[in-house]
Design a protein around this motif. Structure first.
Motif, mmCIF file in Angstrom:
data_model
loop_
_atom_site.group_PDB
_atom_site.id
_atom_site.type_symbol
_atom_site.label_atom_id
_atom_site.label_comp_id
_atom_site.label_asym_id
_atom_site.label_seq_id
_atom_site.Cartn_x
_atom_site.Cartn_y
_atom_site.Cartn_z
ATOM 1 N N TRP A 140 0.844 -1.185 0.000
ATOM 2 C CA TRP A 140 0.000 0.000 0.000
ATOM 3 C C TRP A 140 0.882 1.238 0.000
ATOM 4 N N THR A 141 0.359 2.303 -0.573
ATOM 5 C CA THR A 141 1.065 3.565 -0.580
ATOM 6 C C THR A 141 0.315 4.536 0.320
ATOM 7 N N ARG A 142 1.069 5.254 1.144
ATOM 8 C CA ARG A 142 0.419 6.197 2.033
ATOM 9 C C ARG A 142 1.060 7.566 1.848
ATOM 10 N N PHE A 143 0.268 8.599 1.855
ATOM 11 C CA PHE A 143 0.852 9.932 1.957
ATOM 12 C C PHE A 143 -0.084 10.859 2.701
ATOM 13 N N ASP A 144 0.508 11.919 3.237
ATOM 14 C CA ASP A 144 -0.240 12.889 4.020
ATOM 15 C C ASP A 144 -0.155 14.230 3.333
ATOM 16 N N GLU A 145 -1.262 14.914 3.312
ATOM 17 C CA GLU A 145 -1.285 16.218 2.652
ATOM 18 C C GLU A 145 -2.173 17.116 3.513
ATOM 19 N N SER A 146 -1.830 18.387 3.540
ATOM 20 C CA SER A 146 -2.744 19.284 4.255
ATOM 21 C C SER A 146 -2.886 20.590 3.490
ATOM 22 N N PHE A 147 -4.029 21.212 3.649
ATOM 23 C CA PHE A 147 -4.235 22.512 3.002
ATOM 24 C C PHE A 147 -5.149 23.352 3.884
ATOM 25 N N VAL A 148 -5.114 24.652 3.655
ATOM 26 C CA VAL A 148 -5.897 25.573 4.487
ATOM 27 C C VAL A 148 -6.975 26.213 3.628
ATOM 28 N N ILE A 149 -8.188 26.212 4.135
ATOM 29 C CA ILE A 149 -9.284 26.897 3.454
ATOM 30 C C ILE A 149 -9.688 28.079 4.338
ATOM 31 N N ARG A 150 -9.805 29.265 3.751
ATOM 32 C CA ARG A 150 -10.076 30.447 4.554
ATOM 33 C C ARG A 150 -11.574 30.594 4.822
ATOM 34 N N LYS A 151 -12.109 29.596 5.496
ATOM 35 C CA LYS A 151 -13.521 29.594 5.876
ATOM 36 C C LYS A 151 -13.634 28.944 7.259
ATOM 37 N N PRO A 152 -14.661 29.267 8.024
ATOM 38 C CA PRO A 152 -14.834 28.672 9.354
ATOM 39 C C PRO A 152 -14.968 27.152 9.263
ATOM 40 N N ARG A 153 -14.562 26.491 10.369
ATOM 41 C CA ARG A 153 -14.534 25.036 10.366
ATOM 42 C C ARG A 153 -15.926 24.438 10.149
ATOM 43 N N ALA A 154 -16.919 25.057 10.737
ATOM 44 C CA ALA A 154 -18.269 24.493 10.611
ATOM 45 C C ALA A 154 -18.712 24.462 9.142
ATOM 46 N N ALA A 155 -18.333 25.488 8.388
ATOM 47 C CA ALA A 155 -18.726 25.553 6.977
ATOM 48 C C ALA A 155 -18.042 24.448 6.187
ATOM 49 N N VAL A 156 -16.766 24.243 6.503
ATOM 50 C CA VAL A 156 -16.028 23.194 5.805
ATOM 51 C C VAL A 156 -16.600 21.827 6.176
ATOM 52 N N TRP A 157 -16.889 21.671 7.480
ATOM 53 C CA TRP A 157 -17.446 20.396 7.970
ATOM 54 C C TRP A 157 -18.769 20.089 7.282
ATOM 55 N N GLU A 158 -19.577 21.108 7.119
ATOM 56 C CA GLU A 158 -20.871 20.918 6.479
ATOM 57 C C GLU A 158 -20.688 20.464 5.027
ATOM 58 N N LEU A 159 -19.743 21.122 4.359
ATOM 59 C CA LEU A 159 -19.503 20.762 2.959
ATOM 60 C C LEU A 159 -19.019 19.313 2.857
ATOM 61 N N PHE A 160 -18.090 18.935 3.755
ATOM 62 C CA PHE A 160 -17.555 17.571 3.705
ATOM 63 C C PHE A 160 -18.654 16.533 3.938
ATOM 64 N N GLY A 161 -19.724 16.938 4.568
ATOM 65 C CA GLY A 161 -20.827 16.006 4.808
ATOM 66 C C GLY A 161 -21.763 15.880 3.622
ATOM 67 N N ASP A 162 -21.621 16.807 2.697
ATOM 68 C CA ASP A 162 -22.505 16.812 1.524
ATOM 69 C C ASP A 162 -21.793 16.095 0.376
ATOM 70 N N VAL A 163 -21.966 14.800 0.308
ATOM 71 C CA VAL A 163 -21.172 13.981 -0.610
ATOM 72 C C VAL A 163 -21.298 14.402 -2.080
ATOM 73 N N PRO A 164 -22.502 14.629 -2.588
ATOM 74 C CA PRO A 164 -22.578 15.063 -3.989
ATOM 75 C C PRO A 164 -21.815 16.361 -4.244
ATOM 76 N N ARG A 165 -21.825 17.270 -3.258
ATOM 77 C CA ARG A 165 -21.094 18.528 -3.451
ATOM 78 C C ARG A 165 -19.588 18.290 -3.415
ATOM 79 N N VAL A 166 -19.157 17.409 -2.505
ATOM 80 C CA VAL A 166 -17.732 17.080 -2.446
ATOM 81 C C VAL A 166 -17.298 16.447 -3.761
ATOM 82 N N ALA A 167 -18.130 15.547 -4.263
ATOM 83 C CA ALA A 167 -17.800 14.873 -5.517
ATOM 84 C C ALA A 167 -17.689 15.878 -6.656
ATOM 85 N N ALA A 168 -18.509 16.907 -6.595
ATOM 86 C CA ALA A 168 -18.467 17.933 -7.644
ATOM 87 C C ALA A 168 -17.134 18.671 -7.636
#
Lengths: 273, 389
Positions: free
Chosen positions: B206-234
């Motif tokens: 298996w191959t593993r890697f770690d990546e991180s990035f910063v989005i300039r939006k509040p955590r709750a907004a990002v969390w909400e988006l991550f929960g919306d699978v069709p939007r994430v897929a988009a």
């Protein structure tokens, strides 16, 4: 393994190629020798809908001495560069001789290797070190792209979907220039695990050192090259090479070692007498 | 079908071929010349070597349609060739033939060596034959056979190894190089800024890697988006959600890297842990075209930054690739491919949330791969909607 179905055209000139590229095909792909593309087609990793064969276009098959540089047509094969001694460009022959196998070199082309942009390929590394320029032609004319910024990432270059590479301008080196090239291959002719190229020319005062076979484009080691040019062989120490190579060579200790060694051995060529 | 005309073993032929037919298949199936053997069919083994305009070429990675007007000689065309006669005798004498599968390609490559390198020594012969594999590993006899033919043809005692003059070149003088011109920022590699894989959690194959990035939006907004699978897929160029029931998502993912294109169809189970702002996606898919299969786990965690003005997204990707695409994973290319996807994903997520700093950032951090892939994705989208600008 057989290639998927596609259409095939062989235009007689560059204009015909550019027209075919704009012909509205969903995925047109230019092919010269096809020595990288055909394996991908046979493995069905690549699925172009149209192949545009440029291997026999006369304008892409010339080698012109232009005084301070040599212009090599994109469809010149590796074998043609292996068999030819081009004044001021001896390194081309060294590099060409080591590419794959003779039966592949007889068909594979310098332009095709550049455009394919495999990070482990020889020409992207060697031409970056030589300070070459890639001549790209599109519908609005020619433009020149420095070889050391031509590859953007693995299999990604700075040419657009409606352009082709027509030639490579390689600056001639002075007789005092020294070059080095080294690659680690598990088997002769295979893609290397690590590679390095060095070009030092005291007359034009060029000092260029590159490490290749990374996950992206070849990377310059400018500071190390400058130090070596100024201080000579004494500047080549294990520590200096490690300091230059390690930050770009990833975290695998074996990979780091191979890349350091490739740089060391390319530099050994430069100072061998 | 395209009509081609060329000279085959001295006789002119005309035939209709499909563009995709390679020369090796054409020779065997259409011309019944079964002396040309097909082994690997991707240019590695050399069994299919023929002469194309007098030079050896691999008929498995040469299109028949590209040979229009050429002169082709297969192993059947050397009956009256002097050098080939000598080589045949030498192969017999030196036991250079075992099962015989590699022999046609070996003979054609050997003939080229004898004619092109009349002074080749054993080492050079071995290097030149490196593109022809013998599955019986009978190389000693083959090399001896080629060497014996070369030796017999040498006009005098001198060999290549002894006539190479030793030239002492003057040492490189010291000089101050001209300043190197500024180059456009290379998009790769940024390994130095990436966290090394944790040895303890590494799995075999298996191959593993770690990546991180910063989005300039509040955590709750990002969390909400991550929960919306069709939007994430988009946000993932080429991704298409076919069904989603809150726990399991089925979909398709079309990816492209240079000439390589793959379309993975598969499903994934999604879990979210509200308590520590983390989630996992465990899935598997396969590409019917290349026969490649992949399994993967993506774990993410959101951290609040700058009084919740921004959110750091840490992603750990663990995957395993099998099939044709995996063969292509030399030098970490598959890993780089996956990294591109994450970078592109980061840019798209940012764009979805109205933070375009990720997509427009040109240089600097490990995320410039994001910008690179963003442009690739845009090209892909342009093609998808049929625009040609």
């Amino acid at each position: 393994m057989k290639a998927p179905a596609f259409d095939y055209v062989r235009p007689s000139d560059i204009g015909g190629v550019l027209a075919a590229l704009q012909g509205g095909h969903a995925m047109a792909k230019v092919v010269a020798g096809g020595q990288s593309l055909l394996p991908m087609l046979n493995l069905r990793l690549a699925r172009p809908t149209l192949l545009i064969d440029i291997a026999r276009i006369d304008a892409l098959r010339t080698i012109d001495d232009r005084g301070t540089s040599v212009r090599i047509g994109a469809a010149i094969t590796h074998a043609e560069l292996e068999d030819r001694d081009i004044a001021g460009c001896a390194m081309l022959r060294t590099v060409a001789t080591g590419i794959a196998y003779r039966s592949v070199r007889n068909r594979g082309t310098i332009g095709g290797s550049l455009v394919h942009a495999d990070p482990a390929a020889d020409w992207p590394l060697a031409l970056a070190a030589l300070g070459a320029t890639i001549i790209v032609e599109g519908k609005s004319g020619n433009r020149a792209v420095p070889a050391d910024s031509f590859m953007r990432a693995a299999f990604q270059t700075r040419i657009t979907d409606d352009e082709i590479v027509v030639a490579v301008d390689v600056p001639k080196l002075s007789p005092a220039a020294r070059t080095g090239y080294y690659k680690f291959c598990r088997k002769t002719g295979e893609f290397p695990e690590a590679s390095a190229a060095a070009v030092f020319d005291p007359v034009s005062r060029r000092a260029r050192l590159y490490v290749g076979a990374l996950s992206g484009p070849p990377q310059p080691l400018d500071n190390l090259a400058t130090t070596i040019a100024e201080n000579g062989i004494t500047a080549i120490t294990e520590a200096a090479v490690a300091a230059a190579v390690d930050p770009i060579a990833g975290h695998d200790p074996a990979e780091r070692r191979m890349r350091r060694a490739a740089v060391m051995r390319a530099l050994k060529d430069v100072f061998a007498s | 079908m395209t009509t081609v005309a060329f000279t085959l073993n001295g006789a002119p032929i005309t035939a209709d071929v499909q563009p995709r037919t390679h020369l090796g298949d054409f020779l065997r199936d259409n011309r019944r010349l079964s002396g040309t053997h097909l082994g690997c069919e991707h240019g590695v083994c050399g069994a299919c070597t023929v002469l194309l305009n007098g030079a050896p070429a691999r008929s498995c990675i040469t299109l028949a349609v590209a040979c229009d007007g050429a002169d082709i000689t297969t192993i059947e065309g050397f009956d009256h060739d002097g050098v080939m006669g000598e080589l045949r005798d030498a192969f017999t004498r030196e036991h250079g033939l075992q099962c015989g599968f590699c022999t046609p390609g070996m003979l054609i490559a050997a003939r080229d060596i004898v004619l092109r390198l009349p002074a080749a020594g054993e080492r050079r012969i071995r290097e030149e034959l490196s593109g022809n594999l013998c599955r019986c590993t009978g190389y000693v006899g083959i090399v001896d056979a080629v060497a014996s033919v070369i030796d017999k043809r040498k006009p005098c005692e001198a060999t290549a190894d002894s006539v190479v003059p030793h030239v002492t070149a003057p040492a490189l003088p010291r000089f101050t190089p001209v300043a190197t011109q500024a180059r456009p920022a290379a998009s790769l590699p940024a390994e130095a800024t990436r966290a090394p894989a944790d040895e303890k959690t590494a799995r075999q194959g298996w191959t593993r890697f770690d990546e991180s990035f910063v989005i300039r939006k509040p955590r709750a907004a990002v969390w909400e988006l991550f929960g919306d699978v069709p939007r994430v897929a988009a946000c993932l160029a080429g991704a298409q959600v076919l069904s989603y029931d809150g726990k399991t998502v089925k979909g398709r993912m079309v990816t492209k890297l240079g000439p390589i294109a793959a379309s993975f169809a598969g499903s994934a189970a999604i879990e979210r842990n509200e308590a520590d702002w983390s989630g996992t996606i465990i899935g598997a898919g396969s590409d019917s075209g290349s026969g490649s299969r992949t399994r993967g786990e993506i774990a993410y965690r959101l951290t609040s930054l700058d009084q919740d003005m921004a959110t750091r997204v840490e992603v750990t990707v663990l995957y395993n690739l099998q099939g044709a695409l995996a063969q292509f994973s030399r030098s970490g290319l598959a890993q780089e491919f996956a990294r591109h996807l994450v970078g592109q994903f980061a840019a798209s997520i940012g764009a979805q949330l109205g933070d375009d700093t990720l997509a427009s950032r040109a240089t600097g951090s490990s995320l410039n791969v994001g910008q690179l892939v963003w442009s690739v994705a845009k090209q892909w989208l342009r093609r998808l909607v049929g625009r040609t600008d």
